[in-house]
Design a protein around this motif. Structure first.
Motif, PDB file in Angstrom:
ATOM      1  N   UNK A  54       0.838  -1.203   0.000  1.00  0.00           N
ATOM      2  CA  UNK A  54       0.000   0.000   0.000  1.00  0.00           C
ATOM      3  C   UNK A  54       0.872   1.252   0.000  1.00  0.00           C
ATOM      4  N   UNK A  55       0.526   2.219  -0.833  1.00  0.00           N
ATOM      5  CA  UNK A  55       1.342   3.426  -0.980  1.00  0.00           C
ATOM      6  C   UNK A  55       0.476   4.672  -0.822  1.00  0.00           C
ATOM      7  N   UNK A  56       0.753   5.421   0.185  1.00  0.00           N
ATOM      8  CA  UNK A  56       0.107   6.725   0.355  1.00  0.00           C
ATOM      9  C   UNK A  56       1.191   7.726   0.719  1.00  0.00           C
ATOM     10  N   UNK A  57       1.599   8.514  -0.273  1.00  0.00           N
ATOM     11  CA  UNK A  57       2.687   9.470  -0.105  1.00  0.00           C
ATOM     12  C   UNK A  57       3.970   8.763   0.353  1.00  0.00           C
ATOM     13  N   UNK A  58       4.450   7.852  -0.480  1.00  0.00           N
ATOM     14  CA  UNK A  58       5.635   7.049  -0.183  1.00  0.00           C
ATOM     15  C   UNK A  58       6.759   7.312  -1.175  1.00  0.00           C
ATOM     16  N   UNK A  59       6.810   8.510  -1.760  1.00  0.00           N
ATOM     17  CA  UNK A  59       7.810   8.805  -2.782  1.00  0.00           C
ATOM     18  C   UNK A  59       9.236   8.657  -2.271  1.00  0.00           C
ATOM     19  N   UNK A  60       9.447   8.896  -0.987  1.00  0.00           N
ATOM     20  CA  UNK A  60      10.807   8.859  -0.450  1.00  0.00           C
ATOM     21  C   UNK A  60      11.345   7.444  -0.275  1.00  0.00           C
ATOM     22  N   UNK A  61      10.471   6.419  -0.305  1.00  0.00           N
ATOM     23  CA  UNK A  61      10.935   5.068   0.000  1.00  0.00           C
ATOM     24  C   UNK A  61      10.497   4.009  -1.006  1.00  0.00           C
ATOM     25  N   UNK A  62       9.430   4.258  -1.756  1.00  0.00           N
ATOM     26  CA  UNK A  62       8.822   3.179  -2.533  1.00  0.00           C
ATOM     27  C   UNK A  62       9.740   2.642  -3.627  1.00  0.00           C
ATOM     28  N   UNK A  63      10.522   3.509  -4.248  1.00  0.00           N
ATOM     29  CA  UNK A  63      11.402   3.047  -5.321  1.00  0.00           C
ATOM     30  C   UNK A  63      12.403   2.015  -4.826  1.00  0.00           C
ATOM     31  N   UNK A  86      -0.109  12.438  -3.245  1.00  0.00           N
ATOM     32  CA  UNK A  86       0.104  13.754  -3.840  1.00  0.00           C
ATOM     33  C   UNK A  86       1.550  14.223  -3.681  1.00  0.00           C
ATOM     34  N   UNK A  87       2.463  13.251  -3.528  1.00  0.00           N
ATOM     35  CA  UNK A  87       3.867  13.615  -3.313  1.00  0.00           C
ATOM     36  C   UNK A  87       4.793  13.089  -4.398  1.00  0.00           C
ATOM     37  N   UNK A  88       4.260  12.574  -5.503  1.00  0.00           N
ATOM     38  CA  UNK A  88       5.107  12.037  -6.563  1.00  0.00           C
ATOM     39  C   UNK A  88       5.334  10.550  -6.474  1.00  0.00           C
ATOM     40  N   UNK A  89       4.531   9.841  -5.689  1.00  0.00           N
ATOM     41  CA  UNK A  89       4.688   8.389  -5.591  1.00  0.00           C
ATOM     42  C   UNK A  89       4.501   7.721  -6.947  1.00  0.00           C
ATOM     43  N   UNK A  90       3.504   8.160  -7.708  1.00  0.00           N
ATOM     44  CA  UNK A  90       3.277   7.565  -9.032  1.00  0.00           C
ATOM     45  C   UNK A  90       4.460   7.797  -9.957  1.00  0.00           C
ATOM     46  N   UNK A  91       5.079   8.933  -9.853  1.00  0.00           N
ATOM     47  CA  UNK A  91       6.254   9.196 -10.685  1.00  0.00           C
ATOM     48  C   UNK A  91       7.382   8.235 -10.344  1.00  0.00           C
ATOM     49  N   UNK A  92       7.542   7.910  -9.064  1.00  0.00           N
ATOM     50  CA  UNK A  92       8.558   6.938  -8.663  1.00  0.00           C
ATOM     51  C   UNK A  92       8.224   5.552  -9.219  1.00  0.00           C
ATOM     52  N   UNK A  93       6.964   5.207  -9.206  1.00  0.00           N
ATOM     53  CA  UNK A  93       6.557   3.895  -9.709  1.00  0.00           C
ATOM     54  C   UNK A  93       6.648   3.799 -11.223  1.00  0.00           C
ATOM     55  N   UNK A  94       6.681   4.945 -11.903  1.00  0.00           N
ATOM     56  CA  UNK A  94       6.793   4.933 -13.360  1.00  0.00           C
ATOM     57  C   UNK A  94       8.088   4.279 -13.828  1.00  0.00           C
TER      58      UNK A  94
END
Length: 508
Positions: A54-63, A86-94
């Protein structure tokens, strides 16, 4: 006997019973924990492994988390649920658009941000739809991993052992939780932390690996192992069985992991605790976020109290498990009761000191000297001993003096839980059930949400369109999906535009 004397006797009796029952419970879990033996692993190739993140504003760690999963587990399929970040998580997952083993499920407001359980349900629907109809769901293992976590690379081997999923009657397994900052050096983050932060990290690590692990050791004997929100693994067939009865596997409690475990036991499944493997999560380094996290846990435990009647009546849950579950569900309410009792004892003792001839020295010589040993034995001791247990079983490099000091700090640390219980009670009284993600100090400030899906995401289907026949196999291109037969009564859930039920590549 005067009314004053009777009141004092009742107060002392209540305090004594609370102390004795707590010490007896600590002793029981300690004995079972020290007797626990490790088991051998098995072959993970006999199972189909899926991990939900589950990812909710996880841009700093998800990648980093997804890259680690792909590297450490070549046969695992990863399902990332973006819950309106709303912190760029989707961009990291791209960055994982070309990875056939990574799927991103995008959820949108107002249906998103309804709690972790809702996000997990979205992933469960997608996994069930994505799998071919002929796949044996009893061999499909669905794990849950927090976005800031690291899973033991040998985890699937341990979980495949005969004591766990190698046994047909085991429906779910929880692995040991530890703190990422205390994990092996190649996993631990390099962020600078203050001395106070390092102490909180160590206390959280000790809490999960000593008293909580000991509670799970007792639950293994009683048949009531609880699921945790991180590092839980469940057979897909059992998730489907719960959904057949209740609509979805996960439900609305803030302690959705424990709630799932109750549903598994009520369905006749067996839960287990695996101490041979671990999941490491990022510890909190500030007391404010820690209290908020524990408040959510305490409120979730109170919410799960509604299942007590069903547990008591269930013929599938044995008596020892029923007693342990009842004890757990009663724990926050016992803490609420204990706080005024102990405070009243403190007030009475202060009054006696003030009104005794000679003040403090007179009170001490007239029998007050017996109070500190009682506090040491019944108050500090049950917490302090976990420092020694933690050193003996987990961190042998700690000196005895540091382990004892850590145990005493654990006693003081427990008061944060007491505060959290009262905050949770206040939220229950005011009917507040909102769920807030625990923020990290390293998280960047929120940014505007992307206007289009990126990466390997799920794209929306046309509403009210009859689903075409299922395609076999697992191609990387778009696929049309028909809900499986046993989920036919949930067909209206198969095409929610917010969860985007079909899967396709959307190139960067």
């Amino acid at each position: 006997m005067s009314t004053e004397t009777q009141s004092l006797a009742l107060l002392n009796t209540a305090a004594f019973l609370l102390c004795v029952s707590f010490c007896a419970y600590v002793l029981s879990i300690l004995v079972f924990h020290l007797k626990t033996r490790r088991s051998r692993g098995g072959s993970p190739s006999g199972f189909d492994w899926h991990i939900i993140v589950p990812c909710r504003n996880e841009a700093s760690v998800i990648g980093d988390t997804v890259r680690r999963l792909l590297s450490d587990f070549p046969s695992v399929t990863v399902w990332c649920v973006d819950d309106a970040s709303d912190d760029g998580t989707l961009a990291e997952l791209a960055a994982f658009a070309d990875q056939p083993r990574v799927h991103v499920i995008q959820r949108h407001l107002p249906d998103a941000r309804q709690g972790k359980g809702a996000a997990l349900n979205a992933a469960w629907r997608r996994i069930e739809q994505w799998l071919p109809a002929h796949v044996d769901r009893t061999r499909v293992i669905v794990g849950v991993l927090d976005a800031d976590s690291r899973l033991d690379p040998q985890g699937p081997v341990a979980l495949s052992g005969r004591q766990y999923f190698g046994s047909a009657d085991v429906g779910a397994v929880q692995v040991e939780v530890r703190m990422l900052q205390c994990a092996p050096r190649r996993y631990a983050p390099t962020t600078e932390v203050s001395g106070w932060g390092r102490l909180l990290i160590r206390l959280q690590d000790m809490e999960f690996r000593a008293p909580i692990a000991a509670m799970q050791s007792l639950r293994r004997r009683t048949g009531s192992v609880a699921m945790g929100g991180n590092g839980q693994f469940t057979r897909l067939s059992l998730l489907n069985e719960i959904a057949d009865q209740h609509g979805t596997p996960w439900h609305g409690a803030l302690l959705e992991d424990f709630e799932l475990g109750l549903h598994i036991l009520l369905a006749g499944g067996r839960t287990e605790y695996c101490a041979e493997s671990w999941v490491a999560q990022e510890a909190l380094t500030r007391i404010g976020p820690l209290v908020r996290q524990r408040t959510r846990w305490a409120q979730g435990s109170m919410q799960c109290g509604r299942y007590l009647g069903r547990v008591l009546r269930s013929p599938r849950i044995r008596n020892s498990a029923t007693l342990e579950i009842a004890h757990f569900l009663a724990a926050p309410w016992t803490q609420l009761l204990g706080t005024p009792v102990y405070l009243a004892c403190l007030i009475v003792m202060t009054w006696y000191i003030d009104n005794t001839t000679g003040g403090l020295s007179g009170w001490w010589s007239s029998g007050g000297w017996g109070v500190p040993p009682l506090v040491l034995v019944f108050g500090i001791g049950p917490f302090a001993l976990w420092g020694i247990v933690y050193r003996a079983r987990c961190e042998p490099q700690l000196s005895v003096s540091r382990a004892l000091l850590l145990g005493v700090c654990h006693w003081l640390y427990s008061y944060a839980q007491s505060l959290a219980v009262w905050l949770a009670f206040a939220r229950m009284v005011t009917a507040r059930t909102d769920w807030q993600k625990t923020a990290r100090a390293a998280d960047p400030p929120p940014q505007p949400a992307p206007t289009r899906a990126v990466g390997r995401v799920a794209v929306p289907a046309q509403p009210r369109r009859a689903p075409p026949p299922r395609r076999s196999g697992r191609s990387d291109g778009p696929r049309s999906i028909r809900p499986p037969r046993h989920l036919a009564h949930l067909a209206h859930l198969a095409t929610p535009t917010t969860d985007r039920p079909t899967i396709a590549h959307v190139r960067k």
